[in-house]
Design an enzyme around this catalytic site. Sequence first.
Site, short mmCIF file in Angstrom:
data_model
loop_
_atom_site.label_atom_id
_atom_site.label_comp_id
_atom_site.label_asym_id
_atom_site.label_seq_id
_atom_site.Cartn_x
_atom_site.Cartn_y
_atom_site.Cartn_z
N LYS A 90 0.86 -1.19 0.00
CA LYS A 90 0.00 0.00 0.00
C LYS A 90 0.90 1.24 0.00
O LYS A 90 1.98 1.24 0.60
CB LYS A 90 -0.89 -0.04 1.25
CG LYS A 90 -2.04 0.93 1.25
CD LYS A 90 -2.95 0.66 2.46
CE LYS A 90 -4.08 1.68 2.56
NZ LYS A 90 -4.99 1.39 3.68
N SER A 104 -9.66 1.47 2.84
CA SER A 104 -8.86 2.33 1.98
C SER A 104 -7.81 1.55 1.18
O SER A 104 -7.23 2.11 0.25
CB SER A 104 -8.16 3.38 2.84
OG SER A 104 -7.28 2.75 3.76
N SER A 150 -9.88 -1.14 6.82
CA SER A 150 -9.30 -0.90 5.49
C SER A 150 -8.69 -2.12 4.81
O SER A 150 -8.24 -2.02 3.68
CB SER A 150 -8.23 0.19 5.60
OG SER A 150 -8.85 1.41 5.93
#
Lengths: 441, 446
Positions: free
Chosen positions: A39, A114, A138
């Site tokens: 990420k 996210s 997330s």
Amino acid sequence: MSATSILSSLSKINEKYQMFRTITSDTEVGEAKFLFSAKDNLTSKDMETCSGSKILEGYRPPFDATSIARMREAGGMLVGKTNMDEFGFGTFSTNSAFGVPRNPYGPERSCGGSSGGAACAAAVMEGHVAIGVSTGGSICCPASFCGVYGMVPTYGRVSRYGLLDYGNSLDKIGIISAKASDLGKYIGIMAGSDPKDPTSCMQPDMGARRKLKSVAVPKDATEGVSEDVRTAFINGLETLKSMGVDVATVEMPSLKYAIPAYYVIATSEASTNLARYCGMRYGHQEGDLSLKFDDYFTSFRSQYFGQEAKRRILLGTFTRMVGFRDRYYSKARMVRQSIIEEYRSVLGECDAVLTPTMPFVSPKFSDISKMTPLESYKADILTGPPNIAGMPHASVPCGYDRDGMPIGMQFVADQWDEGVLFSAAEEWEKNFESVRPEVSI
Amino acid sequence: MKIGLEVHVQLPTKSKLFCPCPTTDAPAPNTHVCPVCLGFPGARPMMNGKAIEYGILLAKMLGCTVRDTTWFARKIYFYPDNVKNFQITQYDRPLGEKGMYYLNGKKPIRITRIHIEEDPGKIKRVGDLSSLIDYNRSGIPLAEIVTEPDLSTPAEAREFLGQLIRDIRHTIDIPDDGERSIRCDCNISVGIERCEVKNVTGLKNVERALTYELVRQTKLLKAGGKVVRETRRFDEERGVTISVRKKELEADYGYIDEPDLGIFNVKELAERLKIKESPQNMTLRISKEYGIDERTAKQFVSTSVELAHLFEELAAATDAETARMWTSGAVSAGWKAFEARGGGDTAEVISLVGKFRAGEITDTECNIRIRAFLTGTDTDEVRSGSSDLDSMIGEYLDVNPSVIEDYRKNEKAANRVIGHVMKQTGGACSSADIVDATKRLIEERL
Ligand SMILES: [Zn+2]
């Protein structure tokens, strides 16, 4: 797609799905034992890291995050940095400054957030694992929306050194993959104490895998969830029973306070973490340098933070202020304690707490744009509780709706008891027929 | 008039508070820095345990309560020298609280709290439009000591600060480097409202700044004006304080717990750590325990803590009065020379005084031998020098017996003898020797 062919076509796949912010220019797999992505809020020293924010555009950190460094040491090759909601602020990955990842089961729909880019990458790229980060859901949310396995270990299990903080007392680094066995394998690689992150230094050993024997379902677990999700979840429970798992219903009344408490703690911490982004030391730098420093900071931050980031900075600043701190920030910490105690008492009787992961399947972008901030915050209702409690949890795919959109369910285990989740996910995989998305370039 | 102080002391750790960067003087700006003390995204603080130890020692020295757990907080304010735009400090659970410290052993000064925090960087203004920032100091460990407004005059504040700094140095072994490592915020109120003068360095400046404020606020009130609550700074060159900002505009720092550091259980550490007696407490104890006056006790301790220790050993080996006499006499006279030679074992002094007390040697002989031992000279040399001095003083006393009578009433009478002998010897003997010999010979004739 196989590992070698992925890299050659990664840019093309990315054009369609926008799951990567940065792709490594190296197209050869070479000596690498496995491929992984991370990420974009984990620092990588050979690649830009901007956490989905314009304010960090062009920032190349001087060090690797511990999680990335350990994956590299184990023979992994970092293929790219996955797209995400700005600083982790969102449930649909629509708050990124660098494009919106597309759901591989329906390009007009969200990948979840996210870590949307990470879940998308895990779904469309075989032989690849994605490192994700969860603060309030997330990892499990995008895993559920993209029909893959996602796991968040106990808070403190994986060092947060090199993680661009959202809420330091909540952030946890985990794995998303299409293969259940990857969860244990790669979390095992990343876990362990790291002197550079004091909160990782008190952890016990990971412990042996333990067969899942019983789950507890909170009485109101399916309250307010969509019909399709409820059906898939009930079918999931039947499958578990057929696998020899005892299912019990329990009362967990304090879980409903998790979301307000989560947003207060997370935004309070986030508003302090984001204070350092002011156009002075790293990332984007621009503006009228003849301004007084506070005018400069203000104009720069107004221009380069996204809408949701500004909203959370304001919210978090408010909850910390004198006169409000006791009512919000201090109160939220007490709520957090009572949620932990409630989990503890239930998990003393059974191996895991089970709920659906998300209250609905991935929504269409057109519907997301009509949602109010409060409506989208409420989507975290089932992923919020284990996150605020720091409990390890995993989302597994458990069904599909009439449009073929994936549905997930979420196991929560006691702190440091990841072993039961690893084996639960692997056993589940053997009993569940998953439908892989068709990936065309 | 009420004065309260916030004193910042640099703790003598080798590395910074939250990273391994050195705390020593750097070769150039921004050379003792790393991702942690530059606040890079993703880098996080690692606690320097030594700083906590020093903090606990100081908390104990100040008579503070040290609770079983302590934690850190984020204080949020935007300023270019503040790398993260928040400072890691302590807020609702400082290391020590509610202490009591006695000025000159008498006047109680309440200590509100002592906590640990990181120093920011340093800004250097270059011209009107630009500033340079040096982050070498970013993350240097500081202890902040906050007092209640219990001080009454600028002179008292200066005296308090001087005593406090001596005691701090002694407690945590900070080498004497002038007043470089001490900074002070001074709160002062003549009437109801108070003003804060930020960042004053050095004892003299604290007194100057407070005196300026005393005059300014008094004048203002007499003229029928009102003192506004505000923050001021002290201009060292002009000796005046200048308004920086009004209180109502002051920031709300929006403190939250520092989530990266967690909670520290310091119970066992605090129990294990023993503080050395502070010079101030040692003075008071010696005076009380051995029945000697405070001035003499203070003289021993301020000459050196080792000298005071030797006094205690002598008292144990003989008696308090004998110990006092020899310590203020021959031992004090030779002490500077002894320290200059590196100090060391003082068993010889104890043995000599013991012999004198047992009547094995005369006081003159004992005096000569102590002097020879401490200064590292030959006894014969000392003997010849001192016998001349002794006979000169003896002759004067023979001619002026009134000195003895006057001395009974006031010790200052000895000054007549001393002045006379100084003139006679014309610098050939040290003044300490003359004073010592005079007192000894007068006391023999009392
Ligand atoms: Zn450093």
